[in-house]
Design a protein around this motif. Structure first.
Motif, PDB file in Angstrom:
ATOM      1  N   GLY A 144       0.789  -1.226   0.000  1.00 53.95           N
ATOM      2  CA  GLY A 144       0.000   0.000   0.000  1.00 53.95           C
ATOM      3  C   GLY A 144       0.819   1.272   0.000  1.00 53.95           C
ATOM      4  N   ASN A 145       2.061   1.187   0.480  1.00 56.38           N
ATOM      5  CA  ASN A 145       2.932   2.366   0.490  1.00 56.38           C
ATOM      6  C   ASN A 145       3.792   2.475  -0.767  1.00 56.38           C
ATOM      7  N   LYS A 146       3.637   1.529  -1.689  1.00 58.87           N
ATOM      8  CA  LYS A 146       4.448   1.525  -2.908  1.00 58.87           C
ATOM      9  C   LYS A 146       3.614   1.597  -4.185  1.00 58.87           C
ATOM     10  N   LEU A 147       2.356   1.191  -4.097  1.00 54.33           N
ATOM     11  CA  LEU A 147       1.480   1.179  -5.274  1.00 54.33           C
ATOM     12  C   LEU A 147       0.214   1.965  -4.981  1.00 54.33           C
ATOM     13  N   SER A 148      -0.396   2.508  -6.026  1.00 53.37           N
ATOM     14  CA  SER A 148      -1.653   3.243  -5.864  1.00 53.37           C
ATOM     15  C   SER A 148      -2.810   2.274  -5.692  1.00 53.37           C
ATOM     16  N   ALA A 149      -3.937   2.803  -5.243  1.00 52.21           N
ATOM     17  CA  ALA A 149      -5.129   1.967  -5.073  1.00 52.21           C
ATOM     18  C   ALA A 149      -5.548   1.351  -6.404  1.00 52.21           C
ATOM     19  N   GLY A 150      -5.420   2.124  -7.490  1.00 48.95           N
ATOM     20  CA  GLY A 150      -5.773   1.600  -8.810  1.00 48.95           C
ATOM     21  C   GLY A 150      -4.860   0.478  -9.250  1.00 48.95           C
ATOM     22  N   GLN A 151      -3.562   0.616  -8.985  1.00 47.91           N
ATOM     23  CA  GLN A 151      -2.616  -0.449  -9.333  1.00 47.91           C
ATOM     24  C   GLN A 151      -2.928  -1.720  -8.539  1.00 47.91           C
ATOM     25  N   ILE A 152      -3.235  -1.562  -7.259  1.00 46.97           N
ATOM     26  CA  ILE A 152      -3.548  -2.715  -6.421  1.00 46.97           C
ATOM     27  C   ILE A 152      -4.830  -3.393  -6.904  1.00 46.97           C
ATOM     28  N   GLN A 153      -5.816  -2.606  -7.293  1.00 50.36           N
ATOM     29  CA  GLN A 153      -7.065  -3.177  -7.801  1.00 50.36           C
ATOM     30  C   GLN A 153      -6.800  -4.009  -9.052  1.00 50.36           C
TER      31      GLN A 153
END
Length: 226
Positions: free
Chosen positions: A73-82
């Motif tokens: 969560g501290n390295k990727l955006s919410a959209g990337q994680i989704q």
């Protein structure tokens, strides 16, 4: 003085999780994120079981978002994680994702999700390679770090191996920050004049080591390069 090392491959095997994949504290944090009640009543040996149960209360993609957000969560955006939450159901992201230095964390996420949803995520294949290293000059082993080990292993594989094709200049001595994403975990044990090192990584990087027995290397550590 650059040392020359005699390297012997003691074993090479497939594994499906790493020794440091998930700690008790991390299980607790995952359970807190999943709004698990009575967390303080759980014994440490129950944490993994209840973490898996809590994730199974979610849809597989929702569980993936939770786990990925915890680790990345501290390295990727919410959209990337989704996006990754869907991709990792079919793809081996710990070998295929463009940022090499996220491979280990993606692998750890895949391990927990595979435990929780056995039929919905790929098999978490990785490799464990145990080597014995002796310096020909009877000098102490160089500082054992990820860079030294990545170079040491690369020297045992031919020019067609992925690590040598992509990082030939780094293997030869240029700064090698990518080694942090290639060597996922290692332990070393010094015994008189030899050092036994156990290394975990993905098959993508190390599968050629399965065909190696003995070789020599002049690898240097991160602390020795100029």
């Amino acid at each position: 003085m650059k040392l020359t090392y005699e390297v012997k491959v003691l074993s090479f095997e497939e594994v499906h999780e790493l020794p440091d994949s998930w700690s008790s504290e991390e299980f607790k944090e995952i359970l807190e994120s999943a709004d698990f009640e009575d967390l303080d009543k759980l014994d440490s040996d129950e944490l993994r079981h209840y973490t898996i149960m809590a994730l199974q209360e979610l849809e597989a993609d929702e569980a993936a978002v939770l786990v990925l957000s915890f680790k990345l969560g501290n390295k990727l955006s919410a959209g990337q994680i989704q996006n990754l939450s869907y991709e990792m159901m079919d793809e081996i992201l710990w070998e295929e994702y463009t940022d090499i230095n996220l491979h280990k964390e993606l692998y750890d996420c895949a391990v927990l999700l595979k435990w929780s949803f056995p039929g919905q995520f790929p098999e978490t294949d990785a490799v464990k390679c145990v080597i014995e290293v002796v310096a020909k000059e009877n000098e102490p082993l160089a500082k054992v770090d990820n860079t030294f080990l990545a170079r040491l292993l690369a020297n045992g594989m031919d020019d067609h191996a992925v690590i040598n094709r992509l990082f030939d200049e780094q293997v030869d001595g240029k700064p090698f920050p990518e080694s942090e994403g290639i060597i996922w975990h290692f332990d070393s044990k010094i015994d008189s004049d030899k050092t036994t090192i156990t290394i975990y990584s993905s098959s993508y990087w190390l599968h050629s080591m399965d065909e190696v027995d003995r070789y020599t290397s002049t690898a240097i550590s991160n602390h020795e390069q100029t």
